[in-house]
Design a protein around this motif. Structure first.
Motif, short mmCIF file in Angstrom:
data_model
loop_
_atom_site.label_atom_id
_atom_site.label_comp_id
_atom_site.label_asym_id
_atom_site.label_seq_id
_atom_site.Cartn_x
_atom_site.Cartn_y
_atom_site.Cartn_z
N TYR A 199 5.60 0.65 17.55
CA TYR A 199 5.83 -0.26 16.19
C TYR A 199 5.81 -1.28 17.03
CZ TYR A 199 5.52 4.02 13.72
OH TYR A 199 5.21 5.62 13.65
N TYR B 114 -1.16 8.81 5.51
CA TYR B 114 -1.37 8.57 6.72
C TYR B 114 0.43 9.12 7.68
CZ TYR B 114 2.26 5.38 9.58
OH TYR B 114 3.12 5.22 10.29
N LEU B 115 0.79 10.78 6.57
CA LEU B 115 2.14 11.01 6.87
C LEU B 115 1.03 12.42 8.01
CD1 LEU B 115 4.74 10.87 4.47
CD2 LEU B 115 4.57 9.76 7.04
N HIS B 116 0.00 12.94 6.78
CA HIS B 116 -1.23 13.22 7.93
C HIS B 116 -1.54 13.15 8.63
CE1 HIS B 116 -3.93 16.86 8.24
NE2 HIS B 116 -4.42 15.81 8.24
N ARG B 117 -1.96 12.30 8.83
CA ARG B 117 -1.92 11.50 10.40
C ARG B 117 -1.17 11.57 11.33
NH1 ARG B 117 -6.25 6.99 10.19
NH2 ARG B 117 -6.97 7.91 12.41
N LEU B 118 -0.18 11.35 11.26
CA LEU B 118 0.88 10.62 11.55
C LEU B 118 1.57 11.98 12.41
CD1 LEU B 118 2.61 8.37 13.32
CD2 LEU B 118 4.39 8.37 10.94
N LYS C 235 0.85 -1.07 -0.07
CA LYS C 235 -0.05 0.21 -0.22
C LYS C 235 1.12 1.20 0.25
CE LYS C 235 -4.02 -1.65 2.29
NZ LYS C 235 -4.49 -2.04 3.51
N GLU C 236 2.26 1.40 0.47
CA GLU C 236 3.36 2.13 0.40
C GLU C 236 3.09 2.23 -1.38
OE1 GLU C 236 3.77 -1.09 2.11
OE2 GLU C 236 2.91 -0.27 4.10
N LEU D 4 -2.71 7.45 -0.61
CA LEU D 4 -2.34 7.01 0.93
C LEU D 4 -1.31 7.16 2.31
CD1 LEU D 4 -3.56 3.06 0.29
CD2 LEU D 4 -4.94 4.89 1.26
N ARG D 5 0.47 7.47 1.28
CA ARG D 5 1.23 7.53 2.11
C ARG D 5 1.16 9.35 2.16
NH1 ARG D 5 6.32 7.25 -1.27
NH2 ARG D 5 5.55 5.62 -1.28
#
Length: 87
Positions: free
Chosen positions: A61, A47-51, A37-38, A43-44
């Motif tokens: 992790y 993910y970085l926005h939410r992280l 998915k990366e 999607l990447r």
């Protein structure tokens, strides 16, 4: 697939019968490969926005490389000859 055919159509079919039917229609059983998915930039970025809302001490992790890889996806699947299988 035999269970699906029984549940949906109330027909009992053996696995070898299904294999022969698919092979006669030029389908072959191939090894499944998982597409990461990366690779999807949207999607990447999501993910970085939410992280970004978290700090490093909030994150944990877990390395799952030692887990049984058979759980969650099938190793093989049927596809027309010349095509690859990705779950």
């Amino acid at each position: 697939m035999a269970v699906y055919l029984f549940d949906e159509f109330d027909v009992e079919v053996t696995v070898p019968c299904i294999s022969r039917a698919l092979a006669s229609a030029s389908w072959s059983k191939k090894v499944s490969r998982r597409v990461a998915k990366e690779r999807n930039m949207d999607l990447r970025d999501f993910y970085l926005h939410r992280l970004s809302a978290f700090r490093s001490y909030h994150l944990v992790y877990v390395d799952e490389s030692g887990c049984d890889s058979r759980i969650g996806f099938r190793r093989t699947g049927w596809s027309p000859c010349g095509n690859s299988v990705s779950p």
